[in-house]
Enzyme design. Structure first.
Site, PDB file in Angstrom:
ATOM      1  N   SER A   1      -2.550  -9.725   7.930  1.00  0.00           N
ATOM      2  CA  SER A   1      -2.463  -9.955   6.653  1.00  0.00           C
ATOM      3  C   SER A   1      -3.458 -11.244   6.180  1.00  0.00           C
ATOM      4  O   SER A   1      -4.687 -11.098   6.636  1.00  0.00           O
ATOM      5  CB  SER A   1      -0.973 -10.412   6.281  1.00  0.00           C
ATOM      6  OG  SER A   1      -0.838 -10.335   4.724  1.00  0.00           O
TER       7      SER A   1
ATOM      8  N   ASP B   1       1.198   0.948   5.251  1.00  0.00           N
ATOM      9  CA  ASP B   1       0.819  -0.378   4.463  1.00  0.00           C
ATOM     10  C   ASP B   1      -0.168   0.077   3.393  1.00  0.00           C
ATOM     11  O   ASP B   1      -1.103   0.391   3.336  1.00  0.00           O
ATOM     12  CB  ASP B   1      -0.207  -1.376   5.509  1.00  0.00           C
ATOM     13  CG  ASP B   1      -0.377  -2.585   4.941  1.00  0.00           C
ATOM     14  OD1 ASP B   1      -0.120  -2.771   3.851  1.00  0.00           O
ATOM     15  OD2 ASP B   1      -0.719  -3.308   5.753  1.00  0.00           O
TER      16      ASP B   1
ATOM     17  N   ARG C   1       8.146 -13.431  -6.049  1.00  0.00           N
ATOM     18  CA  ARG C   1       8.610 -12.931  -4.545  1.00  0.00           C
ATOM     19  C   ARG C   1       9.304 -11.818  -4.633  1.00  0.00           C
ATOM     20  O   ARG C   1       8.863 -10.924  -3.651  1.00  0.00           O
ATOM     21  CB  ARG C   1       9.874 -14.028  -4.107  1.00  0.00           C
ATOM     22  CG  ARG C   1      10.134 -13.752  -2.468  1.00  0.00           C
ATOM     23  CD  ARG C   1       8.774 -13.874  -1.669  1.00  0.00           C
ATOM     24  NE  ARG C   1       9.158 -13.576  -0.222  1.00  0.00           N
ATOM     25  CZ  ARG C   1       8.439 -13.690   0.600  1.00  0.00           C
ATOM     26  NH1 ARG C   1       6.996 -14.051   0.444  1.00  0.00           N
ATOM     27  NH2 ARG C   1       8.899 -13.508   1.909  1.00  0.00           N
TER      28      ARG C   1
ATOM     29  N   HIS D   1       3.607  -2.876   5.097  1.00  0.00           N
ATOM     30  CA  HIS D   1       2.773  -4.122   5.418  1.00  0.00           C
ATOM     31  C   HIS D   1       3.500  -4.985   6.423  1.00  0.00           C
ATOM     32  O   HIS D   1       3.045  -5.410   7.408  1.00  0.00           O
ATOM     33  CB  HIS D   1       2.370  -4.928   4.308  1.00  0.00           C
ATOM     34  CG  HIS D   1       1.622  -5.993   4.648  1.00  0.00           C
ATOM     35  ND1 HIS D   1       0.272  -5.908   5.234  1.00  0.00           N
ATOM     36  CD2 HIS D   1       1.758  -7.426   4.259  1.00  0.00           C
ATOM     37  CE1 HIS D   1      -0.354  -7.057   5.173  1.00  0.00           C
ATOM     38  NE2 HIS D   1       0.665  -7.946   4.944  1.00  0.00           N
ATOM     39  N   ASP D   2       4.833  -5.112   6.192  1.00  0.00           N
ATOM     40  CA  ASP D   2       5.872  -5.693   7.113  1.00  0.00           C
ATOM     41  C   ASP D   2       5.709  -5.282   8.558  1.00  0.00           C
ATOM     42  O   ASP D   2       6.200  -5.980   9.329  1.00  0.00           O
ATOM     43  CB  ASP D   2       7.124  -5.574   6.636  1.00  0.00           C
ATOM     44  CG  ASP D   2       7.427  -7.077   5.556  1.00  0.00           C
ATOM     45  OD1 ASP D   2       6.677  -7.766   5.760  1.00  0.00           O
ATOM     46  OD2 ASP D   2       8.624  -6.930   5.434  1.00  0.00           O
TER      47      ASP D   2
END
Lengths: 591, 591
Positions: free
Chosen positions: A162, A325, A231, A358-359
């Site tokens: 990332s 992602d 967030r 993405h995680d």
């Protein structure tokens, strides 16, 4: 992002963090903007031992909201281990028994390294609104000075996922001589416009919070609502649509609900929790500053082109993208690979299948770990390569070998476990890159140090390769597997000066006999598959191939008939080449 | 969303809006929640003329933030025409020369229909925080009452894109007897979890704005910042990642920029503009209420399953998804098609290629218009179907016809322009649905009123069909085009009771002769393609096929040898069937 929640017993164990105040001259720590910070303190952790010749350092660059605590735990009752504990530790992919691993908190952060919440020594007050703009480059410069002060002058590897990948690329660009390897995971040459859009909305959520007060809120209420909402938004971009769909449930709430505008999804409480947790652990100013550094990171704009950005790097790259992602989408990650290839650099690129979006870079440590381990010279996990033994056989290789001069650069289309390039490299320093679709085969390539690109063979696969970027393109038994051989030949002759093509001959006497006598689709050692499941979707004969090269104005530089069967040999001797040839090896070039 | 910016001269011309106060009983307008509104006024527009038998009404349902002004203009100097002017007008896809088109502003809106900003007659003040929760169903009920009061009791078609699709589905479910056709564009059975996540964040942006004041802001400052930020976020979800990438440019801003945290992308000003424009034209409370109605719309949850939701609908559906739409992604849109198919309903489904993301439903009016026009019985735009004339020839059809009994339900895999189903329907009321990948062929199907699903043939294509949902599956010359015939046969025997398969015989004397004598991949009238570009990726012989049916324990109910050539006929007469057959027609079932 999810912290890896591995069991403590698998973890490297108790670790500590350290704070180092960087030794600065009278100008302080000078930023890329020209402004400076009067002092910089960096928090970091190290695991393993720096060896005597100081050749085993691995630098880990941290993502947006992570910290220096990448592995291990502080106290036995810690609820979480470090954020990449599953990848880093004793006997793990990044093996702390072999390597000296360092990770620091980034400049601008709020986890021990100087950031907007730090006290400005000139005023005795937190920086707040006066904290200067920082860049990814500034973060790397601070890390480099830390490394210098720790006595690390050479890097076995720099790793980043990332935003960590942004830093790792800057490391490779800034200090090409010092870095052997770079591992990039779920990263890109800069945010996509879409990702940037979400950044803008998240930023505005914070700066529009009435408590934000231009960043000077340290003695007041913090902009909690804005930060939490930023967030929540960011968190959605870390997950995949598919993963979210599987995870959250809906209630039927056609009747009025006590909480106004409640959507009726379990996602509500999940996002609330993510927002609240984040506000507890992160400073809004740090978030704004670090996010801004990522927003303005754009290698192509900064260096004129991506090729230009990488033109002086010397490291070998492993570049991994994640299938779901969409914050750092595979296509963008591939741009890094493509630019490196077009610069003639050494790069291996993987497409990791995940449902975690993405995680996934923090979660998918199984397959990722096996690839990272091999790239670092280890052998974590068992790998069974699946290449049919006949393929890339020693006979194939010795014939192809005879066609390729020392020092050539080759593209091996359907590289299997990399035996061809490996052999030619060892024998005569032929360099090259493989294209392969099978993940375990690719691990085999990595284990052999053969650069490989994970891709299916298709016209689209080849689009990104620059004109004349290879001396030889090799299709070892893979040309019948593509959709349009005519267009494929054209595309290949754009990319490579010569093509070496081996294919089973559908015109051999065995094929003809099987079809004529049995009236069935033929099978043979060269055509070992059932008709309904063969990967060969367009079979062709020796003669078909020759006619196609003529139609495409290609010159056959060499053509070799291979056969095993006695009758094949006799027929070939009699001059009945199409009948007698079981397999063809041909080298062609533009006429 | 983008308003269509067609030239005024193509537009239907000057139009007016009307306001109708619905006639309500003493309970007022009762909502699905049980609460009620004391009065409801609806703003609407109409174009064209309701015919004498009142059979030509087309109802247009509006998306989230649109209004009743769907076509035409009010004043010659209007900057914009109605939001779907490109689709609706004289001689257009929804032809106002033929149809009486109505569109109204939704309940809860701020464009003339009763909403939170309206005056509550009981207090003489705007509703604000007291406006009750509304649902998509409530919107449809208000529209239905308007239709009643306009004297419309029957609907030639109900059309809706995006949230308009939610309403259109509710129309079909609430009033199955009244609606002939439904057109759904870029919609889904409810928001995905991901889409809902963005809704939650956008909602919180508004409700966290200090000016929001629980919705009671009409005499004060409006929550402009929050509403603008919600719109910015929503706007990103209307665009495609690819479209954004192409549209916005980056500046190199490593030096400090006057505007703090400026990202350096032209996207900043674009999003700002979108936010500002929206605040000028839309009320935050309306946005929250309408968005909440869409958030809680979830047919599967409400009715137990999607199949249950649609089980009583009677309309014929056209369901169009957009390739780059990720707010209402194609996969979700397809769930509507699949549920309708599994309910035995009549549905045609299109996959519209666009780079405009969700906004494509307002922009891509060329291809969409041609499909909509044909679905409504028109012929807008020229269409050349591409089916090779030999395919679905009258000979094929007459043989297949002989195998299928009257009233059967068939799945035509590779339906071309729909000739087979059309013929069998006209002859003996055989119903069915085609699967076809070519868009112009699909337009041909729609023109013939043959339901068709736009899909490539693959195992995945068939996954969604329920067990035994068809009497006959037909592969007319398309079986050689798939990857694994064995698995495909298995899958087909799950879905249909019988399969009828026609295929060219690779074992005919012509094939054998061509390969044996010429040593080249054969071509013939049945195999008209060059080897390198044939769609037939797994050819097979009569005998291969028979062996495969044996291995799969299928019973060949009937097998017919077709031939044209004299020698073929002779060989067949001599009992050399595999040699003499040029093409096979076989009907199989589970043994």
């Amino acid at each position: 992002m999810h912290m890896s929640e591995c069991l403590h017993k698998d973890s490297i164990g108790p670790v500590s963090f350290y704070d180092k105040k960087l030794t600065l001259g009278k100008d302080g720590f000078v930023l890329e903007s020209g402004k400076s910070l009067p002092e910089v303190s960096v928090r970091y952790e190290t695991y393993g031992t720096l060896n005597e010749d100081k050749s085993n350092a691995i630098w880990v660059c941290s993502p947006l909201t992570a910290d220096a605590h990448v592995a291990g735990w502080y106290k036995p009752d810690d609820k979480h281990v470090g954020w990449w504990d599953s990848l880093i530790g004793s006997g793990k992919a990044v093996d702390t028994d072999k390597y000296f691993v360092v990770c620091s908190n980034v400049l601008g952060g709020c986890k021990g390294t100087t950031g907007p919440a730090s006290i400005d020594p000139r005023t005795g007050m937190p920086y707040g609104s006066t904290f200067p703009t920082i860049t990814i480059g500034d973060m790397v410069h601070a890390q480099k000075q830390l490394a210098d002060e720790l006595g690390i002058r050479h890097f076995y590897c720099v790793i980043g996922g990332s935003m960590g990948g942004f830093q790792a690329m800057k490391w490779a660009i800034f200090y090409p001589e010092l870095i052997d390897r770079v591992i990039l995971i779920a990263t890109s040459p800069g945010f996509s416009a879409q990702a940037l859009g979400f950044e803008i909305v998240g930023r505005d959520a914070i700066t529009q919070d009435p408590n934000y007060n231009n960043g000077d809120y340290y003695d007041k209420q913090i902009p909690a609502a804005g930060l939490a909402n930023a967030r929540k938004l960011a968190h959605i971009t870390y997950l995949s649509a598919k993963g979210m769909e599987a995870r959250f449930t809906r209630n039927d709430i056609r009747i009025e609900h006590p909480e106004k505008f409640y959507s009726g999804s379990s996602l509500e409480t999940y996002l609330d929790h993510q927002g609240t947790k984040f506000v507890e652990r992160f400073d809004a100013n740090s978030y704004l500053h670090i996010a801004h550094a990522t927003d303005t990171f754009d290698l192509a704009t900064e260096y004129g082109s991506l090729e230009n950005a990488f033109k002086n790097v010397k490291a070998t790259f492993l570049n991994v993208n994640l299938s779901t992602d969409w914050l750092f989408p595979p296509d963008q990650s591939r741009q890094i690979t493509e630019a490196l290839l077009n610069d003639g650099k050494v790069v291996t690129s993987l497409e990791l299948d995940t449902q975690f979006g993405h995680d996934g870079f923090l979660i998918e440590c199984g397959a990722l770990g096996m690839a990272v381990s091999r790239f670092l010279g280890g052998h974590l996990g068992e790998v069974k390569t699946t290449g049919t033994p006949a393929f890339h056989s020693h006979k194939d290789i010795s014939i192809i070998d005879s066609m390729i001069p020392a020092g050539a650069r080759i593209l091996d289309l359907g590289a299997g476990d990399g035996l061809l390039i490996d052999t030619l490299w060892n024998k005569k320093k032929v360099t090259g890159v493989g294209v392969e679709k099978n993940f375990t085969n690719i691990l085999g390539c990595i284990e052999r140090d053969v650069p490989v690109i994970e891709k299916k063979l298709s016209l689209k696969t080849l689009e990104s390769f620059a004109d004349n970027s290879f001396d030889y393109a090799v299709f070892n038994r893979t040309l019948p597997e593509v959709r349009n051989q005519r267009l494929m030949l054209r595309e290949i002759m754009r990319i490579a000066k010569h093509a070496i093509i081996t294919f089973p001959n559908f015109g051999s006497w065995e094929m003809r006999w099987a079809l004529c006598y049995h009236g069935r689709m033929p099978k043979s050692p060269e055509f070992p598959y059932e008709w309904y499941e063969t990967p060969n979707i367009h079979c062709f004969t020796y003669r078909d191939f020759v006619r196609l090269t003529e139609a495409e104005h290609l010159e056959i530089e060499k053509i070799i008939s291979l056969n095993e069967h006695g009758l094949s040999k006799v027929l070939t001797k009699l001059g009945l080449v199409n009948l007698g040839t079981e397999r063809v090896v041909a080298m062609v070039k533009k006429a």
